[in-house]
Design a protein around this motif. Structure first.
Motif, short mmCIF file in Angstrom:
data_model
loop_
_atom_site.label_atom_id
_atom_site.label_comp_id
_atom_site.label_asym_id
_atom_site.label_seq_id
_atom_site.Cartn_x
_atom_site.Cartn_y
_atom_site.Cartn_z
N LYS A 138 18.62 3.38 -6.59
CA LYS A 138 17.39 2.78 -6.06
C LYS A 138 16.30 2.74 -7.13
O LYS A 138 15.62 1.71 -7.30
CB LYS A 138 16.91 3.55 -4.83
N LYS A 142 14.93 -0.80 -8.82
CA LYS A 142 13.52 -1.21 -8.70
C LYS A 142 12.91 -1.43 -10.08
O LYS A 142 12.15 -2.39 -10.27
CB LYS A 142 12.75 -0.15 -7.92
N GLU A 176 13.74 -7.39 -2.79
CA GLU A 176 12.40 -6.90 -3.14
C GLU A 176 12.45 -5.39 -3.28
O GLU A 176 13.38 -4.73 -2.78
CB GLU A 176 11.39 -7.29 -2.04
N ALA A 177 11.45 -4.84 -3.94
CA ALA A 177 11.42 -3.39 -4.14
C ALA A 177 11.46 -2.64 -2.82
O ALA A 177 12.10 -1.59 -2.70
CB ALA A 177 10.16 -3.01 -4.93
N GLU A 178 10.82 -3.19 -1.79
CA GLU A 178 10.79 -2.53 -0.48
C GLU A 178 12.19 -2.47 0.12
O GLU A 178 12.53 -1.51 0.83
CB GLU A 178 9.85 -3.29 0.46
N ASP A 179 13.02 -3.49 -0.13
CA ASP A 179 14.39 -3.47 0.39
C ASP A 179 15.19 -2.32 -0.20
O ASP A 179 15.97 -1.67 0.50
CB ASP A 179 15.09 -4.80 0.06
N TYR A 180 15.01 -2.06 -1.48
CA TYR A 180 15.69 -0.91 -2.11
C TYR A 180 15.16 0.40 -1.54
O TYR A 180 15.92 1.34 -1.31
CB TYR A 180 15.49 -0.95 -3.62
N LYS A 181 13.87 0.45 -1.30
CA LYS A 181 13.25 1.66 -0.78
C LYS A 181 13.83 2.03 0.59
O LYS A 181 13.99 3.21 0.92
CB LYS A 181 11.74 1.47 -0.67
N LEU A 182 14.17 1.01 1.40
CA LEU A 182 14.66 1.26 2.76
C LEU A 182 16.14 1.65 2.81
O LEU A 182 16.63 2.05 3.87
CB LEU A 182 14.43 0.01 3.62
#
Length: 425
Positions: A138, A142, A176-182
């Motif tokens: 992750k 990112k 998007e970065a948020e997709d990796y975060k989730l």
């Protein structure tokens, strides 16, 4: 002694492609096994094909993360131990995902198969998706995304595919970065449980197989469980957004503009596919194509310019792509459309038609040279629901292709108002 080099070997016109068919067998658990027995070397290639790509995700990036981390610990081995294990036996294990599927390829010496195959089965039956490896994936993803988003060519690609397929569709969404975060370990395990099933898998084994290796393979593959087939995306494919879309570069000091022009592609089952494929090759599908001759060799606008087809199981796209200096982007666009208009308005000279036919036939032949290349051809045919007649029909259509058919295809499918143009920079 007669000089054998003084006599040219006979040249034969390609009429058909040699496509030995693999032997197909369905195991008791529903897995389909294809055996392509060829070659003289004691080497094997085994490829597991799961319907487990983007099309089958329940959450964004599930497929990519699952493929990337499948080797992050399995059975009793950690990620490092797995890497050392395959290296010790001189084997190569490659895992990749795409819009529709996930592929696991094992290349090894035949004599090492009894040692290696159980380790691969551990990946399929008992992956660990170690938390430390996931956290690292992750973080690195990112960081990589942040760097890539500064590049004009990546931005152009992201916008182009989004215009063609929509921002939420599996073929169009952008990470998007948020997709990796989730992402979390349970999402990966859930995707694995849903998709890594015997009845959702086809295996192609190619090389110098024998009864012992095939018996071992069938025994190990029989360990895969059955289950409900994973459901693909229920999202309807939205209409493509056609038109002209220009964007400034992220970095003001950027000296290049990235160009993408294209449209949704024809299915391989379309009666016009062979002619469209031929026309694409003429326009920009190889180094000597018209776009390359114009924009690189004649004008010096770019180092490379190509056109290509990207075919998925449920759709696809045709596109022209190049990067040019910002001060010549308008001129480059003019020349690209000029080459399309030439195809629409001027019959291709017989000499150029014959040269392209020879090149295309040579590429078809090259694609079937060797058992591992042949396995790739059969993989595409199997996954696309086609048979050996597809390639031989392609050969026949290429041999018989008239210049008038190229004009008709360009007039029918490459009108400017049918195209999506994205320029970034």
């Amino acid at each position: 002694m007669k000089n054998i080099l003084a006599q040219r070997p006979p040249i034969h016109q390609i009429r058909q492609l040699p496509l030995p068919a693999p032997e197909r067998q369905e195991l008791a658990n529903g897995l389909i096994l294809h055996e392509l027995q060829m070659g003289s070397q004691e080497v094997l290639k085994i490829e597991w094909l799961f319907q487990a790509g983007r099309w089958f995700e329940e959450h964004k990036l599930q497929a990519r993360a699952t493929a990337a981390l499948l080797k992050a610990g399995a059975g009793q081995r950690t990620a490092d131990e797995l890497a050392d294990f395959f290296d010790f036996y001189g084997a190569k294990l490659k895992i990749s995902d795409d819009f529709d599927g996930l592929s696991i390829r094992l290349y090894c010496l035949s004599k090492h198969l009894p040692k290696l195959l159980p380790a691969v089965m551990d990946l399929l039956l008992d992956p660990q998706f170690e938390q430390e490896e996931l956290d690292q994936f992750k973080q690195l993803s990112k960081q990589r995304l942040r760097i890539q988003l500064q590049r004009n060519e990546l931005q152009a690609y992201r916008i182009f595919t989004e215009k063609l397929f929509g921002s939420e569709h599996p073929y169009g969404y952008n990470s998007e970065a948020e997709d990796y975060k989730l992402l979390n370990r349970e999402l990966l395990l859930a995707h694995h449980r849903r998709c890594f099933l015997a009845n959702n898998c086809q295996v192609i084994v190619s090389g110098k197989t024998d009864a012992a290796s095939m018996d071992l393979l069938k025994t190990e593959l029989s360990r895969l469980p059955q289950g409900p087939s994973p459901q693909g995306s229920a999202l309807l494919l939205p209409p493509a957004e056609m038109g002209v879309f220009h964007y400034p570069a992220i970095k003001a000091e950027s000296q290049q503009a990235s160009i993408r022009i294209g449209r949704r592609a024809l299915s391989q089952k379309s009666p016009d596919y062979a002619a469209f494929h031929f026309t694409n090759t003429l326009l920009g599908g190889y180094y000597g194509a018209r776009l390359m001759q114009n924009l690189r060799e004649d004008k010096g606008y770019t180092y490379s310019v190509y056109s290509a087809e990207e075919l998925m199981r449920h759709a696809g796209y045709f596109y022209i792509y190049t990067d040019v200096a910002k001060e010549v982007k308008t001129a480059a666009l003019t020349e690209i459309y000029k080459e399309i208009e030439r195809l629409q308005e001027e019959p291709v000279a017989e000499e150029e038609m014959q040269m392209l036919k020879n090149y295309s036939l040579g590429m078809f032949l090259s694609a079937t040279d060797g058992v591992f290349n042949l396995s790739e051809v059969w993989k595409e045919l199997i996954l696309s629901g086609l048979d050996a007649s597809f390639y031989n029909q392609l050969v026949e259509a290429t041999l018989a292709m008239p210049a008038s058919e190229v004009m008709r295809i360009a007039q029918t499918y490459l009108q400017k108002e049918q195209l999506t143009e994205v320029v970034f920079g």
